[in-house]
Design a protein around this motif. Sequence first.
Motif, PDB file in Angstrom:
ATOM      1  N   ASN A   1       0.789  -1.246   0.095  1.00 32.26           N
ATOM      2  CA  ASN A   1      -0.107   0.011  -0.002  1.00 32.26           C
ATOM      3  C   ASN A   1       0.990   1.266   0.029  1.00 32.26           C
ATOM      4  O   ASN A   1       1.529   1.504   0.851  1.00 32.26           O
ATOM      5  CB  ASN A   1      -0.986   0.018   1.154  1.00 32.26           C
ATOM      6  CG  ASN A   1      -2.019   1.200   1.091  1.00 32.26           C
ATOM      7  OD1 ASN A   1      -1.716   2.405   1.198  1.00 32.26           O
ATOM      8  ND2 ASN A   1      -3.126   0.892   0.980  1.00 32.26           N
ATOM      9  N   GLY A   2       0.911   1.915  -1.158  1.00 29.56           N
ATOM     10  CA  GLY A   2       1.849   3.068  -1.177  1.00 29.56           C
ATOM     11  C   GLY A   2       1.267   4.322  -0.310  1.00 29.56           C
ATOM     12  O   GLY A   2       2.202   5.296   0.025  1.00 29.56           O
ATOM     13  N   SER A   3       0.075   4.209  -0.058  1.00 31.66           N
ATOM     14  CA  SER A   3      -0.470   5.321   0.680  1.00 31.66           C
ATOM     15  C   SER A   3       0.047   5.409   2.152  1.00 31.66           C
ATOM     16  O   SER A   3       0.514   6.410   2.586  1.00 31.66           O
ATOM     17  CB  SER A   3      -2.146   5.456   0.769  1.00 31.66           C
ATOM     18  OG  SER A   3      -2.618   5.884  -0.339  1.00 31.66           O
ATOM     19  N   THR A   4      -0.003   4.098   2.736  1.00 34.28           N
ATOM     20  CA  THR A   4       0.702   3.870   4.055  1.00 34.28           C
ATOM     21  C   THR A   4       2.228   3.874   4.160  1.00 34.28           C
ATOM     22  O   THR A   4       2.753   4.060   5.113  1.00 34.28           O
ATOM     23  CB  THR A   4       0.148   2.690   4.853  1.00 34.28           C
ATOM     24  OG1 THR A   4       0.421   1.702   3.789  1.00 34.28           O
ATOM     25  CG2 THR A   4      -1.574   2.805   4.900  1.00 34.28           C
ATOM     26  N   SER A   5       2.692   3.594   2.862  1.00 34.58           N
ATOM     27  CA  SER A   5       4.310   3.683   2.750  1.00 34.58           C
ATOM     28  C   SER A   5       4.849   4.946   2.364  1.00 34.58           C
ATOM     29  O   SER A   5       6.008   5.293   2.444  1.00 34.58           O
ATOM     30  CB  SER A   5       4.775   2.574   1.558  1.00 34.58           C
ATOM     31  OG  SER A   5       4.180   1.332   1.992  1.00 34.58           O
ATOM     32  N   GLY A   6       3.978   5.974   2.112  1.00 33.63           N
ATOM     33  CA  GLY A   6       4.474   7.402   2.051  1.00 33.63           C
ATOM     34  C   GLY A   6       4.986   7.592   0.613  1.00 33.63           C
ATOM     35  O   GLY A   6       5.952   8.364   0.369  1.00 33.63           O
ATOM     36  N   TRP A   7       4.345   6.843  -0.336  1.00 38.78           N
ATOM     37  CA  TRP A   7       4.795   6.971  -1.717  1.00 38.78           C
ATOM     38  C   TRP A   7       4.642   8.361  -2.743  1.00 38.78           C
ATOM     39  O   TRP A   7       5.398   8.805  -3.554  1.00 38.78           O
ATOM     40  CB  TRP A   7       4.596   5.739  -2.582  1.00 38.78           C
ATOM     41  CG  TRP A   7       5.118   4.469  -2.193  1.00 38.78           C
ATOM     42  CD1 TRP A   7       6.112   4.255  -1.014  1.00 38.78           C
ATOM     43  CD2 TRP A   7       4.917   3.285  -2.703  1.00 38.78           C
ATOM     44  NE1 TRP A   7       6.552   3.236  -1.171  1.00 38.78           N
ATOM     45  CE2 TRP A   7       5.679   2.383  -2.156  1.00 38.78           C
ATOM     46  CE3 TRP A   7       4.131   2.800  -3.678  1.00 38.78           C
ATOM     47  CZ2 TRP A   7       5.834   0.998  -2.261  1.00 38.78           C
ATOM     48  CZ3 TRP A   7       4.144   1.333  -3.823  1.00 38.78           C
ATOM     49  CH2 TRP A   7       4.979   0.475  -3.376  1.00 38.78           C
ATOM     50  N   GLY A   8       3.749   8.933  -2.020  1.00 37.21           N
ATOM     51  CA  GLY A   8       3.315  10.403  -2.575  1.00 37.21           C
ATOM     52  C   GLY A   8       2.493  10.373  -3.747  1.00 37.21           C
ATOM     53  O   GLY A   8       1.988  11.302  -4.429  1.00 37.21           O
TER      54      GLY A   8
ATOM     55  N   ALA B   1      -4.413  -3.659   0.489  1.00 41.32           N
ATOM     56  CA  ALA B   1      -3.360  -3.908  -0.605  1.00 41.32           C
ATOM     57  C   ALA B   1      -3.666  -3.407  -1.971  1.00 41.32           C
ATOM     58  O   ALA B   1      -4.771  -3.422  -2.447  1.00 41.32           O
ATOM     59  CB  ALA B   1      -3.040  -5.417  -0.818  1.00 41.32           C
ATOM     60  N   TRP B   2      -2.551  -2.986  -2.632  1.00 42.55           N
ATOM     61  CA  TRP B   2      -2.878  -2.233  -3.906  1.00 42.55           C
ATOM     62  C   TRP B   2      -2.766  -3.383  -5.042  1.00 42.55           C
ATOM     63  O   TRP B   2      -1.914  -4.328  -4.825  1.00 42.55           O
ATOM     64  CB  TRP B   2      -1.872  -1.324  -4.324  1.00 42.55           C
ATOM     65  CG  TRP B   2      -2.032   0.092  -3.467  1.00 42.55           C
ATOM     66  CD1 TRP B   2      -3.166   0.451  -2.627  1.00 42.55           C
ATOM     67  CD2 TRP B   2      -1.200   1.229  -4.233  1.00 42.55           C
ATOM     68  NE1 TRP B   2      -2.880   1.631  -2.211  1.00 42.55           N
ATOM     69  CE2 TRP B   2      -1.893   2.414  -3.039  1.00 42.55           C
ATOM     70  CE3 TRP B   2      -0.234   1.916  -4.595  1.00 42.55           C
ATOM     71  CZ2 TRP B   2      -1.505   3.449  -2.978  1.00 42.55           C
ATOM     72  CZ3 TRP B   2       0.259   3.124  -4.521  1.00 42.55           C
ATOM     73  CH2 TRP B   2      -0.349   4.052  -3.900  1.00 42.55           C
ATOM     74  N   THR B   3      -3.286  -3.055  -6.235  1.00 47.65           N
ATOM     75  CA  THR B   3      -3.127  -3.968  -7.350  1.00 47.65           C
ATOM     76  C   THR B   3      -1.547  -3.677  -7.959  1.00 47.65           C
ATOM     77  O   THR B   3      -1.301  -2.488  -8.026  1.00 47.65           O
ATOM     78  CB  THR B   3      -3.837  -3.803  -8.434  1.00 47.65           C
ATOM     79  OG1 THR B   3      -5.227  -4.138  -7.910  1.00 47.65           O
ATOM     80  CG2 THR B   3      -3.647  -4.853  -9.604  1.00 47.65           C
ATOM     81  N   MET B   4      -0.740  -4.776  -8.135  1.00 40.81           N
ATOM     82  CA  MET B   4       0.513  -4.452  -8.762  1.00 40.81           C
ATOM     83  C   MET B   4       0.344  -4.022 -10.177  1.00 40.81           C
ATOM     84  O   MET B   4      -0.777  -4.121 -10.876  1.00 40.81           O
ATOM     85  CB  MET B   4       1.506  -5.760  -8.935  1.00 40.81           C
ATOM     86  CG  MET B   4       1.540  -6.299  -7.642  1.00 40.81           C
ATOM     87  SD  MET B   4       2.246  -7.866  -7.844  1.00 40.81           S
ATOM     88  CE  MET B   4       2.312  -8.687  -6.272  1.00 40.81           C
ATOM     89  N   GLY B   5       1.258  -2.961 -10.599  1.00 40.79           N
ATOM     90  CA  GLY B   5       1.065  -2.637 -12.107  1.00 40.79           C
ATOM     91  C   GLY B   5       0.617  -1.313 -12.172  1.00 40.79           C
ATOM     92  O   GLY B   5       0.111  -0.560 -11.107  1.00 40.79           O
ATOM     93  N   CYS B   6       0.352  -0.579 -13.256  1.00 36.15           N
ATOM     94  CA  CYS B   6      -0.183   0.698 -13.534  1.00 36.15           C
ATOM     95  C   CYS B   6      -1.868   0.809 -13.331  1.00 36.15           C
ATOM     96  O   CYS B   6      -1.957   1.843 -13.245  1.00 36.15           O
ATOM     97  CB  CYS B   6       0.347   1.122 -14.794  1.00 36.15           C
ATOM     98  SG  CYS B   6      -0.319   0.385 -16.303  1.00 36.15           S
ATOM     99  N   PHE B   7      -2.509  -0.349 -13.324  1.00 32.85           N
ATOM    100  CA  PHE B   7      -3.898  -0.078 -13.314  1.00 32.85           C
ATOM    101  C   PHE B   7      -4.529  -0.870 -12.156  1.00 32.85           C
ATOM    102  O   PHE B   7      -4.100  -2.033 -11.761  1.00 32.85           O
ATOM    103  CB  PHE B   7      -4.787  -0.846 -14.570  1.00 32.85           C
ATOM    104  CG  PHE B   7      -4.077  -0.263 -15.926  1.00 32.85           C
ATOM    105  CD1 PHE B   7      -4.366   1.104 -16.217  1.00 32.85           C
ATOM    106  CD2 PHE B   7      -3.432  -0.781 -16.757  1.00 32.85           C
ATOM    107  CE1 PHE B   7      -4.151   1.749 -17.246  1.00 32.85           C
ATOM    108  CE2 PHE B   7      -2.998  -0.134 -17.886  1.00 32.85           C
ATOM    109  CZ  PHE B   7      -3.433   1.053 -18.441  1.00 32.85           C
TER     110      PHE B   7
END
Length: 339
Positions: free
Chosen positions: A308-315, A330-336
Amino acid sequence: TVYGSGSSSSAGAYYAAVACIDSSPTIQNCTIVSGSGGDAAAGRYGLFVSGSSISNKAAPRISGCVINSATGGGSSNVLLSSGIFLNEYAYPDIDGNTIYGGAASMTVGSGFSFCIADDMASGHAVPVIRNNLMYAGKADQSGCIGMVGPQATQVDIHNNLMLAGAAGTTSYTLSLTNMSPTVRNNTIVSGNSGMGTGVNSIVVGIYLDGIDNNIFTFISAGSNYNKAAAIWENISSVTPASIKNNNFGSLPGATNRGTFYYNSTYQTVSYVQGNNPSIASGNTEVNPSFDAGYAITAFCAATTGGLNGSTSGWGFSTDKNGKSRPASAAWTMGCFEYN
């Protein structure tokens, strides 16, 4: 709509349809084509970005543009064709564009085509490359992004769909050498049915480190490939900082192949995760069902296997199409992001 010169030019010269020097304009919803004169120019670029110092940096916002085209940009005699070329002190935000590398020479060792390329020897550049669709061009060596710089050079690359080109000997979908990139939630499609069959044909996903939540998939072209790896690390003294929660699809047939190439050996996902758990974890090996645009169409390990990029601070918290990604799940891998 801006077209570069289509006439013949001097060997060794560089040409760009648009040059952004010591300036930071917004370049939006434009069509920019480098030109395709049948000449021996050293380089043809759709857009050239360069600053002269930190105080005179070039920081344009480039969005919604089509740069080069499927049929325009470069020529068979050009040494380097690039949709966007970044020189020193370049700090662009490249967001939501369709970028083609263009054509360049197929002469072994002399022709290069990249959607985005650079010359950042002293490292004064911090580009953000996000939400783009990239088509690598046709050349002896071809890729979507090709950058070389000191390890301090920072590049943020996320939510892009990158499609390899028809390289004669070497295809780098994404080549980042001596840099400190963050490469997250991209869909990286290596290989091309138009690649050459020479013994040096290589399919390379990424050089170096910082690789999370990406999908690596390959277009099989029979026995065209002599070497194949999703992540190719050719600097044995550098340990990748993070290879986490990526999905690696099946490699194409090749004489030498492995998911990772590191320290002069081909290695599997299980080997790397077992021996480097602090660096590599959460990676999967499935072959998702894709639609024509490489969005996943059916539930699989890749749809809910990302960090999860939000909780990981990815911006960032959306996918390539602007769809919100989960706030805590959890996020989906890839751009979509999957439905």
